[in-house]
Design a protein around this motif. Structure first.
Motif, PDB file in Angstrom:
ATOM      1  N   SER A  25      -2.743   5.792  -4.453  1.00 41.60           N
ATOM      2  CA  SER A  25      -3.980   6.575  -4.469  1.00 41.60           C
ATOM      3  C   SER A  25      -3.698   7.909  -5.149  1.00 41.60           C
ATOM      4  O   SER A  25      -2.637   8.501  -4.951  1.00 41.60           O
ATOM      5  CB  SER A  25      -4.465   6.852  -3.043  1.00 41.60           C
ATOM      6  OG  SER A  25      -5.499   7.835  -3.069  1.00 41.60           O
ATOM      7  N   LYS A  69      -3.106  13.525  -2.101  1.00 38.75           N
ATOM      8  CA  LYS A  69      -1.891  12.707  -2.175  1.00 38.75           C
ATOM      9  C   LYS A  69      -0.848  13.380  -3.079  1.00 38.75           C
ATOM     10  O   LYS A  69      -1.116  14.427  -3.657  1.00 38.75           O
ATOM     11  CB  LYS A  69      -2.241  11.290  -2.662  1.00 38.75           C
ATOM     12  CG  LYS A  69      -3.434  10.650  -1.927  1.00 38.75           C
ATOM     13  CD  LYS A  69      -3.091  10.130  -0.532  1.00 38.75           C
ATOM     14  CE  LYS A  69      -4.325   9.781   0.288  1.00 38.75           C
ATOM     15  NZ  LYS A  69      -4.700   8.378   0.306  1.00 38.75           N
ATOM     16  N   ASP A  72       0.866  -1.177   0.000  1.00 39.59           N
ATOM     17  CA  ASP A  72       0.000   0.000   0.000  1.00 39.59           C
ATOM     18  C   ASP A  72       0.904   1.229   0.000  1.00 39.59           C
ATOM     19  O   ASP A  72       1.411   1.653   1.041  1.00 39.59           O
ATOM     20  CB  ASP A  72      -0.918  -0.006   1.228  1.00 39.59           C
ATOM     21  CG  ASP A  72      -1.857   1.208   1.249  1.00 39.59           C
ATOM     22  OD1 ASP A  72      -1.550   2.204   0.558  1.00 39.59           O
ATOM     23  OD2 ASP A  72      -2.869   1.164   1.973  1.00 39.59           O
TER      24      ASP A  72
HETATM   25  C1  LIG Z   1      -5.620   7.293   0.753  1.00 40.57           C
HETATM   26  C2  LIG Z   1      -5.208   5.929   1.198  1.00 40.57           C
HETATM   27  C3  LIG Z   1      -5.853   4.760   0.761  1.00 40.57           C
HETATM   28  C4  LIG Z   1      -7.113   4.775  -0.052  1.00 40.57           C
HETATM   29  O1  LIG Z   1      -7.026   5.530  -1.206  1.00 40.57           O
HETATM   30  P1  LIG Z   1      -8.391   6.150  -1.818  1.00 40.57           P
HETATM   31  O2  LIG Z   1      -7.923   6.703  -3.123  1.00 40.57           O
HETATM   32  O3  LIG Z   1      -8.868   7.181  -0.868  1.00 40.57           O
HETATM   33  O4  LIG Z   1      -9.331   5.000  -1.973  1.00 40.57           O
HETATM   34  C5  LIG Z   1      -5.356   3.551   1.161  1.00 40.57           C
HETATM   35  N1  LIG Z   1      -4.285   3.451   1.962  1.00 40.57           N
HETATM   36  C6  LIG Z   1      -3.649   4.548   2.432  1.00 40.57           C
HETATM   37  C7  LIG Z   1      -2.465   4.371   3.307  1.00 40.57           C
HETATM   38  C8  LIG Z   1      -4.104   5.814   2.069  1.00 40.57           C
HETATM   39  O5  LIG Z   1      -3.512   6.884   2.558  1.00 40.57           O
END
Ligand SMILES: *Cc1c(COP(=O)(O)O)cnc(C)c1O
Length: 380
Positions: free
Chosen positions: A181, A186, A157
């Motif tokens: 993301s 971000k 992730d």
């Molecule tokens: C933002 C985020 C997500 C999810 O991303 P989305 O685009 O909001 O679905 C997953 N994991 C982490 C660590 C994030 O910061």
């Protein structure tokens, strides 16, 4: 002075011509679905992230789900992850029918503690899902060594960590797939919801594409308006969580600026850290060999909630992100964890504070944040 966490209006003012042009290009092309923006974005993002294959998704959560589906992870499988993250890191595992198993973190990096992983492995464990929280990479060499020894898959992730590296190698080097993301806040944000998932493995890349778009071969979709339509092959039961053309075009407009934006984040972080050394404000670490891309600059302060209140009163926005941890959230109460289950996650979540950082934070604003925070912590 008012210092926001993210200045979206400043960003749009700076990029107005490119963003307006990108949206207009999609509107005028008359190809609202399966157009050329998605594949072009994937290629450009792959170059930026240092990965051979990228597949667009419509969120970071979708990217994680698509990665898990593509790797065949589902009912009966366990996936090891951490409790101090966006809920998507855990809920994506549950949405594909597998079970999330949490392990605690390292106090300095806020990331999965490799020393705790092996005790959580069972005969059902199928994969590790480390999170590169706030932009600092997890200890990928150590985690990959564990994964290899136990024959586990790995999905990263990296929703907060575009551009982060370990020993000069990009994320995705040690795993089967890495999720990003492109939520607006971000490092590379769309004007809505978007994400992507990358890999260096061509066989995984093909499955990521299939699962992101109904389970049909994408080449067919790009040719569908032409006379030699090769016909529809439906190969797996995928989801429809693709990146759309408008967001892809907007992301392409912003993408060339990302390397400079990350450098600006790093410069902000280094200025903050120099100012906070030797004070009551504990700055974040950047481990040797790791390149932190500082989606968040996270300090630890005593009397955190009072500090946040006083900062807000002085016009400085700050935030408590990815806290409290998931195991004490109402949604997971039925799992039977409580305070004390993951003491390091709990302790960091109790006193962490995210400060304004990024491409649109001026030097004056940054100096004001430092001065204000130090004055508050001295007075407490
Ligand atoms: C933002 C985020 C997500 C999810 O991303 P989305 O685009 O909001 O679905 C997953 N994991 C982490 C660590 C994030 O910061």
């Amino acid at each position: 002075m008012h210092v926001p966490m993210h200045d979206y209006q400043a960003e749009y003012r700076t990029l107005k011509a490119e963003i307006d042009g990108a949206v207009q290009r999609v509107l005028e092309r008359g190809r609202p679905d399966w157009g050329p923006e998605g594949p072009a974005f994937e290629e450009e993002l792959g170059r930026l992230a240092g990965l051979r294959h990228m597949v667009g998704a419509n969120s970071g959560m979708a990217a994680l789900k698509i990665a898990l589906l593509a790797l065949g992870i589902g009912p009966g499988d366990e996936v090891i992850t951490v409790p101090n993250s966006d809920i998507a890191s855990t809920s994506a595992i549950h949405h594909v029918g597998a079970k999330a198993v949490w392990v605690d973190i390292e106090a300095d990096t806020f990331n999965m503690d490799p020393a705790l992983v092996e005790a959580a492995i069972t005969p059902r464990t199928k994969a590790l899902l480390p999170v590169h929280l706030y932009g600092h990479p997890a200890d990928m060499p150590a985690l990959a060594e564990i994964a290899q020894r136990h024959n586990l898959l790995m999905v990263e992730d990296a929703c907060l960590a575009l551009g982060a590296t370990v020993n000069g190698q990009p994320l995705g080097t040690w795993s089967q797939a890495v999720a990003y993301s492109h939520a607006p806040s971000k490092q590379l944000g769309a004007l809505g919801t978007a994400g992507s998932v990358g890999t260096n493995d061509p066989a995984v890349a093909e499955r990521l594409q299939l699962f992101a778009g109904y389970g049909q071969r994408r080449q067919r979709s790009y040719l569908v308006e032409r006379w030699r339509d090769p016909g529809l092959d439906l190969l797996v039961e995928g989801v429809n969580e693709r990146l759309d053309e408008v967001q892809a075009a907007i992301l392409r407009a912003k993408l060339p600026h990302v390397p400079a934006w990350i450098e600006k984040r790093r410069a902000d972080a280094h200025a903050y850290t120099a100012a906070f050394r030797g004070t009551a404000v504990t700055p974040p670490v950047e481990r040797p060999g790791c390149r932190h891309t500082y989606r968040n600059y996270v300090v630890r302060v005593p009397q955190r909630d009072e500090v946040l209140r006083r900062l807000a009163h002085a016009g400085v926005s700050s935030a408590i992100l990815y806290a409290p941890p998931l195991h004490v959230q109402p949604v997971y109460a039925h799992l039977g964890y409580r305070r004390g289950s993951f003491p390091v996650s709990e302790a960091t979540c109790d006193d962490l504070l995210c400060l304004p950082i990024g491409p649109f934070l001026s030097e004056g604003e940054r100096a004001y944040v430092i001065e204000t925070l130090l004055a508050i912590t001295h007075a407490l």
